[in-house]
Enzyme design. Structure first.
Site, PDB file in Angstrom:
ATOM      1  CG  HIS A  34      -4.579   2.540   5.898  1.00  0.00           C
ATOM      2  ND1 HIS A  34      -5.901   2.567   6.233  1.00  0.00           N
ATOM      3  CD2 HIS A  34      -4.487   3.147   4.695  1.00  0.00           C
ATOM      4  CE1 HIS A  34      -6.564   3.160   5.261  1.00  0.00           C
ATOM      5  NE2 HIS A  34      -5.736   3.525   4.322  1.00  0.00           N
ATOM      6  CG  HIS A  42      -9.767   4.751   3.713  1.00  0.00           C
ATOM      7  ND1 HIS A  42      -8.555   5.398   3.774  1.00  0.00           N
ATOM      8  CD2 HIS A  42     -10.502   5.242   4.741  1.00  0.00           C
ATOM      9  CE1 HIS A  42      -8.554   6.236   4.795  1.00  0.00           C
ATOM     10  NE2 HIS A  42      -9.735   6.177   5.401  1.00  0.00           N
ATOM     11  CG  HIS A  90      -1.845   1.173   1.305  1.00  0.00           C
ATOM     12  ND1 HIS A  90      -3.199   1.011   1.511  1.00  0.00           N
ATOM     13  CD2 HIS A  90      -1.656   2.512   1.178  1.00  0.00           C
ATOM     14  CE1 HIS A  90      -3.790   2.191   1.517  1.00  0.00           C
ATOM     15  NE2 HIS A  90      -2.873   3.126   1.317  1.00  0.00           N
ATOM     16  CG  HIS A 112      -0.923   7.158  -1.095  1.00  0.00           C
ATOM     17  ND1 HIS A 112      -2.189   7.263  -1.643  1.00  0.00           N
ATOM     18  CD2 HIS A 112      -1.073   6.509   0.086  1.00  0.00           C
ATOM     19  CE1 HIS A 112      -3.060   6.702  -0.811  1.00  0.00           C
ATOM     20  NE2 HIS A 112      -2.417   6.239   0.240  1.00  0.00           N
ATOM     21  CE  LYS A 166      -7.916   2.120  -0.276  1.00  0.00           C
ATOM     22  NZ  LYS A 166      -6.777   2.989  -0.046  1.00  0.00           N
ATOM     23  CG  ASP A 193      -1.439   4.978   4.046  1.00  0.00           C
ATOM     24  OD1 ASP A 193      -1.593   5.273   2.851  1.00  0.00           O
ATOM     25  OD2 ASP A 193      -2.122   5.479   4.960  1.00  0.00           O
TER      26      ASP A 193
HETATM   27  C1  NCD Z   1      -3.495   9.222   2.044  1.00  0.00           C
HETATM   28  C2  NCD Z   1      -3.127  10.240   0.962  1.00  0.00           C
HETATM   29  O1  NCD Z   1      -2.581  11.288   1.310  1.00  0.00           O
HETATM   30  O2  NCD Z   1      -3.327   9.960  -0.214  1.00  0.00           O
HETATM   31  N1  NCD Z   1      -3.433   9.853   3.323  1.00  0.00           N
HETATM   32  C3  NCD Z   1      -3.286   9.246   4.522  1.00  0.00           C
HETATM   33  O3  NCD Z   1      -3.331   9.922   5.550  1.00  0.00           O
HETATM   34  N2  NCD Z   1      -3.097   7.960   4.624  1.00  0.00           N
HETATM   35  C4  NCD Z   1      -4.825   8.650   1.745  1.00  0.00           C
HETATM   36  C5  NCD Z   1      -5.182   7.434   2.563  1.00  0.00           C
HETATM   37  O4  NCD Z   1      -4.571   6.373   2.436  1.00  0.00           O
HETATM   38  O5  NCD Z   1      -6.094   7.544   3.380  1.00  0.00           O
HETATM   39 ZN    ZN Z   2      -3.229   5.128   1.709  1.00  0.00          ZN
END
Ligand code: NCD
Ligand code: ZN
Length: 360
Positions: free
Chosen positions: A177, A139, A16, A18, A102, A250
């Site tokens: 998460h 989520h 996971h 970003h 997702k 995450d």
């Molecule tokens: C994530 C993001 O910034 O894209 N932020 C976070 O706090 N984890 C989005 C997510 O996974 O909820």
């Molecule tokens: Zn995330």
């Protein structure tokens, strides 16, 4: 150096992450790709990744941003919306473009406005995913304004996840998460089709981190970090050796201005020291012998993918974590250095370091 000071692991994957896009992608990709062989890449871009073509193009941009010598496979995800066509999802999965889909409840987190407004609306998508055995990544938070932010995960499980799994018993689900003992207990009591990812920051922080000594937006993420008893439950789960709990950082970078505004963004950028961060927790628990399974085996087994065959080494060699990326080849790239995201653990000393040159 004794063998207890050096740990050779099968190369891990991040289930996971970003990676963002544009200059941020170019700045942060190295942090993930230097250590992790594969990563499940979240689709919450603007606009979100809702088509096979958009995922292919994003995958290509990630590959183009890989600096020399990095061997890394991005696993793409589809962003579920109320009106996504099941045919598109199936085609992407069959063609090997989408590894999973997702589910963001609409407005639950960063760039989730186009997410799902009502689970009943995506019943045909979930049926299709169940039929083709495509993993659903969730989520797990309700967005109901009447529900306290700290209770949103536990309420999601009761109100939505339990009924959803009753409606779709064959669906393979990752609760992403996780942050609460309710989530730990629920996932641990599930069958082989249910798993959860656990982040480094939820293993290290309780909610005091955000508030003691001043408001610390660097520790604000979603789902928000909880009380100490929940952190303890997560540590126990991650180090338990149960295959339903595996690594997902995450890592969610935001530009400084985004974190430090009157309406600060949720997300912690932990990719650069993620393995060292997990190692600190496993070490503290006397469970370093379980780190490899958590980081490198349970994830691929759940996804039905081969295990990596190359290795990395962790060495007991303290390092002080700098504030932010100052990367080889100017890896902050086109990001203004004032905009570069701050590292998780900035200013702290970590006992373990990744030694990439010494895998075997
Ligand atoms: C994530 C993001 O910034 O894209 N932020 C976070 O706090 N984890 C989005 C997510 O996974 O909820
Ligand atoms: Zn995330």
């Amino acid at each position: 150096m004794t063998c207890s000071d050096r740990l050779v692991l099968r190369r891990p994957d991040d289930w996971h992450v970003h990676l963002r896009d544009g200059p941020m992608l170019e700045a942060v990709l190295f942090a993930t790709a230097r250590v992790f062989a594969r990563a499940v890449v979240m689709p919450n871009l603007r606009p979100p990744i809702t088509t096979v073509e958009a995922a292919q193009r994003y995958r290509q941009r990630i590959k183009n941003a890989l600096t020399d010598g990095l061997v890394f496979t991005p696993l793409m995800t589809a962003y579920l919306t109320d009106d996504l066509d099941p045919e598109e999802l199936e085609r992407g999965f069959a063609e090997g473009v989408f590894a999973a889909a997702k589910l963001y409840p609409a407005n639950a987190t960063t760039n989730s406005a186009a997410g799902v407004s009502d689970l009943a609306l995506i019943a045909p998508l979930l049926e299709r995913m169940e039929a083709i055995d495509m993993p659903l990544l969730i989520h797990g938070e309700v967005t109901d304004p009447d529900v306290d932010v700290f209770d949103r995960e536990a309420v999601f499980i009761e109100r939505h996840l339990i009924p959803l799994r009753q409606r779709h018993p064959g669906l393979r689900i990752v609760l992403e998460h996780i942050t609460t003992e309710q989530a730990v207990d629920y996932v641990a009591s599930g069958d082989q089709r249910l798993a959860a990812t656990i982040t480094p920051h939820h293993l290290h922080l309780n909610r005091n981190a955000m508030f003691v000594g001043g408001l610390k937006s660097d520790f604000y993420c979603l789902p928000v970090v909880k009380r100490e008893c929940h952190r303890r439950a997560l540590v126990k789960a991650a180090t338990s050796g149960l295959p339903c709990f595996f690594l997902g950082t995450d890592s969610a970078p935001h530009p400084r201005a985004g974190k430090e505004s009157a309406c600060g963004c949720a997300g912690i950028f932990n990719a650069m020291h993620a393995m060292e961060s997990y190692a600190a927790v496993f070490d503290q628990e006397g469970a370093l012998d379980r780190l490899e399974a958590f980081a490198s085996e349970f994830g691929p087994r759940f996804y039905g993918l081969p295990l990596n065959t190359d290795t990395i080494a962790l060495v007991r060699q303290p390092q002080t974590v700098p504030n932010q990326l100052t990367l080889p080849q100017g890896l902050v790239g086109e990001l203004d250095s004032g905009e570069a995201p701050v590292f998780f653990h900035a200013g702290e000393s970590l006992a373990w370091s990744v030694d990439l040159a010494a895998g075997d």
